[in-house]
Design a protein around this motif. Structure first.
Motif, mmCIF file in Angstrom:
data_model
loop_
_atom_site.group_PDB
_atom_site.id
_atom_site.type_symbol
_atom_site.label_atom_id
_atom_site.label_comp_id
_atom_site.label_asym_id
_atom_site.label_seq_id
_atom_site.Cartn_x
_atom_site.Cartn_y
_atom_site.Cartn_z
ATOM 1 N N GLN A 112 3.258 2.339 -10.682
ATOM 2 C CA GLN A 112 4.036 2.872 -9.658
ATOM 3 C C GLN A 112 5.472 2.593 -10.335
ATOM 4 O O GLN A 112 5.636 1.422 -10.613
ATOM 5 C CB GLN A 112 3.785 2.096 -8.249
ATOM 6 C CG GLN A 112 2.466 2.256 -7.701
ATOM 7 C CD GLN A 112 1.946 1.554 -6.626
ATOM 8 O OE1 GLN A 112 1.481 0.170 -7.039
ATOM 9 N NE2 GLN A 112 2.602 1.628 -5.487
ATOM 10 N N ASP A 170 8.715 0.917 -9.640
ATOM 11 C CA ASP A 170 9.085 -0.001 -8.613
ATOM 12 C C ASP A 170 10.477 0.123 -8.442
ATOM 13 O O ASP A 170 11.203 -0.468 -7.203
ATOM 14 C CB ASP A 170 8.758 -1.384 -9.135
ATOM 15 C CG ASP A 170 9.606 -1.733 -10.167
ATOM 16 O OD1 ASP A 170 9.408 -2.843 -10.807
ATOM 17 O OD2 ASP A 170 10.445 -1.114 -10.885
ATOM 18 N N SER A 197 12.077 3.234 -7.746
ATOM 19 C CA SER A 197 12.207 4.446 -7.086
ATOM 20 C C SER A 197 12.824 4.281 -5.598
ATOM 21 O O SER A 197 12.146 3.335 -4.875
ATOM 22 C CB SER A 197 10.886 5.150 -6.899
ATOM 23 O OG SER A 197 11.025 6.607 -6.135
ATOM 24 N N HIS A 245 12.566 6.734 -3.452
ATOM 25 C CA HIS A 245 11.834 7.667 -2.808
ATOM 26 C C HIS A 245 10.539 6.891 -1.730
ATOM 27 O O HIS A 245 10.113 6.005 -2.448
ATOM 28 C CB HIS A 245 11.392 8.848 -3.600
ATOM 29 C CG HIS A 245 12.418 9.494 -4.236
ATOM 30 N ND1 HIS A 245 13.291 10.380 -3.649
ATOM 31 C CD2 HIS A 245 12.696 9.462 -5.688
ATOM 32 C CE1 HIS A 245 14.030 10.880 -4.857
ATOM 33 N NE2 HIS A 245 13.716 10.276 -5.857
ATOM 34 N N SER A 246 10.512 7.416 -0.682
ATOM 35 C CA SER A 246 9.396 7.000 0.001
ATOM 36 C C SER A 246 8.231 7.585 -0.393
ATOM 37 O O SER A 246 6.957 7.084 -0.118
ATOM 38 C CB SER A 246 9.800 7.252 1.598
ATOM 39 O OG SER A 246 9.887 8.494 1.864
ATOM 40 N N SER A 247 7.944 8.664 -0.952
ATOM 41 C CA SER A 247 6.831 9.438 -1.295
ATOM 42 C C SER A 247 7.215 10.373 -2.574
ATOM 43 O O SER A 247 7.957 11.230 -2.268
ATOM 44 C CB SER A 247 6.269 10.207 -0.232
ATOM 45 O OG SER A 247 5.222 10.808 -0.441
ATOM 46 N N VAL A 258 4.198 8.492 -9.328
ATOM 47 C CA VAL A 258 3.077 7.556 -9.332
ATOM 48 C C VAL A 258 1.852 8.293 -10.599
ATOM 49 O O VAL A 258 1.843 9.516 -10.152
ATOM 50 C CB VAL A 258 2.394 7.137 -7.944
ATOM 51 C CG1 VAL A 258 0.884 6.371 -8.002
ATOM 52 C CG2 VAL A 258 3.292 6.466 -7.229
ATOM 53 N N GLU A 283 -1.177 8.024 -0.414
ATOM 54 C CA GLU A 283 0.192 7.273 0.379
ATOM 55 C C GLU A 283 0.098 5.966 0.231
ATOM 56 O O GLU A 283 0.999 5.241 0.612
ATOM 57 C CB GLU A 283 -0.286 7.841 1.856
ATOM 58 C CG GLU A 283 -0.200 9.530 2.092
ATOM 59 C CD GLU A 283 -0.302 9.932 3.639
ATOM 60 O OE1 GLU A 283 -0.823 8.893 4.417
ATOM 61 O OE2 GLU A 283 -0.246 11.071 3.910
ATOM 62 N N SER A 284 -1.124 5.174 0.201
ATOM 63 C CA SER A 284 -0.886 3.623 0.023
ATOM 64 C C SER A 284 -0.509 3.393 -1.361
ATOM 65 O O SER A 284 0.186 2.115 -1.530
ATOM 66 C CB SER A 284 -2.429 3.219 0.059
ATOM 67 O OG SER A 284 -3.180 3.484 -1.063
ATOM 68 N N TRP A 285 -0.146 4.447 -2.318
ATOM 69 C CA TRP A 285 0.442 3.934 -3.381
ATOM 70 C C TRP A 285 2.111 4.457 -3.237
ATOM 71 O O TRP A 285 2.928 4.360 -4.562
ATOM 72 C CB TRP A 285 -0.039 4.563 -4.728
ATOM 73 C CG TRP A 285 -1.431 4.384 -4.725
ATOM 74 C CD1 TRP A 285 -2.159 3.083 -4.356
ATOM 75 C CD2 TRP A 285 -2.506 4.985 -5.508
ATOM 76 N NE1 TRP A 285 -3.455 3.187 -4.592
ATOM 77 C CE2 TRP A 285 -3.765 4.249 -5.450
ATOM 78 C CE3 TRP A 285 -2.535 6.387 -6.016
ATOM 79 C CZ2 TRP A 285 -5.140 4.999 -5.897
ATOM 80 C CZ3 TRP A 285 -3.883 6.764 -6.556
ATOM 81 C CH2 TRP A 285 -4.943 6.073 -6.376
ATOM 82 N N GLY A 286 2.414 5.061 -2.118
ATOM 83 C CA GLY A 286 3.747 5.572 -2.016
ATOM 84 C C GLY A 286 3.873 7.070 -2.865
ATOM 85 O O GLY A 286 4.876 7.334 -3.097
ATOM 86 N N ASP A 328 2.992 11.430 -2.767
ATOM 87 C CA ASP A 328 2.571 12.528 -1.736
ATOM 88 C C ASP A 328 1.439 13.295 -2.286
ATOM 89 O O ASP A 328 1.523 13.997 -3.240
ATOM 90 C CB ASP A 328 3.770 13.350 -1.731
ATOM 91 C CG ASP A 328 3.724 14.537 -0.626
ATOM 92 O OD1 ASP A 328 2.736 14.752 -0.360
ATOM 93 O OD2 ASP A 328 4.644 15.135 -0.417
#
Length: 323
Positions: free
Chosen positions: A77, A79, A81, A83-85, A119, A152-155, A157
Motif C-alpha cells: 500500500q 502510504d 497516497s 487518494h481514499s481509493s 495497491v 476496500e479494506s486496503w484502500g 477500488d
C-alpha cells in the motif's frame, strides 16, 4: 548461487556487462527444477543486498496475509497516497511455474506500488512439480477473486482492477482474465500488464516463424533463462499443448482481453513470444501496446541497473494512465 557461464559478448548493454563482471557470473537457471530453486534463492539474496545499496525505497506499507485457501500474499500500500481509493493490482511472480515467489520480486512490486500509487497484492501460487498444471492458474484466479473482496479494506477500488506479472506470471496475468471471462466474470479485470510473457511452447516455436526466432542459439548464451530452461519448466508444469490458458495464443478470441500492455527485451528467449502475442491480439481486434527494451535480457528489472529504474517508471506511468 546461479550457474556460471562464459560471458560471451552478444551485444548486451554495457551496464549489464558491468554487473556480470562485478558479480563474476552470467546468471542462468539450469539443471532440474530443484537445482533452479537453489539458484534462484542464491540470486535473490545477492540482488536484495545489491538493491539495498543501489536504490532504497520507502513510502510503502506491506502486510503479509494468508487467504482462506491457505495461499500466501503480500499486500503493498502506498502510504503517502492522498487518494481514499486507488486502483488494485494483483501480481503474479516469475519462475516458470516452478520457482520464485514473493520475496524474489519484492523490490519490483514495491517500486511499482510507490511510483504508480496503486495497491498491489503479490501472490505466492503453488509450484510444479508438486502442483502441476493447472494449479498455478487455479491459485491465481482464487487469489484475484479474494483480493477483489478485500480491496476496500486496503484502500483500493475493486472496480479498478488490473492483473500484472512477469514471465510465467506475465502469462498468468493474461490467462486469469481469460478464465474469469469464461466463468462469467469478464468485466472484473480492467487492464493487463504483462512483462515478458511465456506463450510459445518450445516444441511449437516453428509454427510461429519467422516472427519467433529468439530461441535459436540461446542455449548457454543468453542470461537468466534459455531454451533448455524453458523446456524444463514446461515439462515440469506439464500443461497440455492445446491448453488455451497456459498458451493463450490458443484461445479462440483474444479480442475479449481488456487493454493490454506487454513488455519485451531484446536478448530474451521470450522476445519472440511477445512479438507473436502482440500480433495475434491485434489481428483479433484487441487493444495491445508493446514496449521493447533493447540490449537487455529476461527480467532485467530484477537487477540493480539504471535501465531497471527506467523500467519501473515506464511501467508505473502506464498503470497511472490506465485509470
Amino acid at each position: 548461487m546461479v550457474t556460471a557461464h562464459s560471458a560471451e559478448d552478444i551485444g548486451l548493454a554495457p551496464e549489464w556487462m558491468k554487473w556480470e563482471a562485478e558479480a563474476g557470473v552470467r546468471p542462468l537457471l539450469s539443471g532440474d527444477v530443484l537445482s533452479m530453486r537453489e539458484q534462484m534463492n542464491g540470486l535473490g539474496q545477492l540482488l536484495n543486498s545489491q538493491w539495498a545499496a543501489f536504490h532504497s525505497i520507502d513510502g510503502v506499507l506491506t502486510t503479509d496475509l494468508v487467504t482462506p485457501q491457505g495461499l500466501n500474499v503480500r499486500v503493498y500500500q502506498p502510504d503517502d497516497s492522498k487518494h481514499s481509493s486507488v486502483p488494485l493490482g494483483v501480481f503474479f511472480h516469475c519462475g516458470g511455474y516452478c520457482v520464485g515467489g514473493i520475496e524474489a520480486e519484492d523490490n519490483l512490486v514495491r517500486n511499482l506500488c510507490k511510483l504508480s500509487q496503486t495497491v498491489i497484492c503479490s501472490t505466492q501460487y503453488r509450484h510444479a512439480p508438486e502442483y502441476p498444471a493447472p494449479t498455478a492458474l487455479d491459485d491465481c484466479v482464487s487469489i484475484t477473486k479474494w483480493a477483489v473482496g478485500e480491496a476496500e479494506s486496503w484502500g483500493a477500488d475493486p472496480s479498478k482492477l488490473y492483473t500484472i506479472g512477469a514471465s510465467a506470471g506475465a502469462a498468468l496475468a493474461i490467462s486469469v482474465p481469460l478464465r474469469l471471462y469464461d466463468e462469467g466474470n469478464g468485466d472484473l479485470v480492467k487492464s493487463i500488464i504483462s512483462l515478458s510473457p511465456c506463450e510459445v511452447h518450445v516444441d511449437e516455436v516453428d509454427k510461429y516463424k519467422p516472427l519467433h526466432t529468439s530461441f535459436e542459439n540461446s542455449a548457454g548464451r543468453l542470461p537468466v533463462i534459455d531454451i533448455d530452461s524453458m523446456r524444463t519448466f514446461y515439462s515440469t508444469y506439464n500443461a497440455p499443448l492445446d491448453d488455451k490458458y497456459t498458451f493463450a495464443l490458443k484461445y479462440p478470441d483474444l479480442s475479449i482481453l481488456p487493454p493490454t500492455y506487454i513488455v519485451s527485451a531484446e536478448f530474451d528467449p521470450l522476445f519472440g513470444d511477445a512479438v507473436v502475442f502482440e500480433k495475434k491480439v491485434k489481428s483479433a481486434g484487441g487493444k495491445i501496446v508493446r514496449k521493447n527494451y533493447e540490449a537487455m535480457p529476461h527480467v532485467f528489472w530484477l537487477f540493480p541497473l539504471p535501465q531497471s529504474l527506467q523500467f519501473f517508471q515506464d511501467t508505473a506511468d502506464v498503470i497511472k494512465k490506465l485509470f
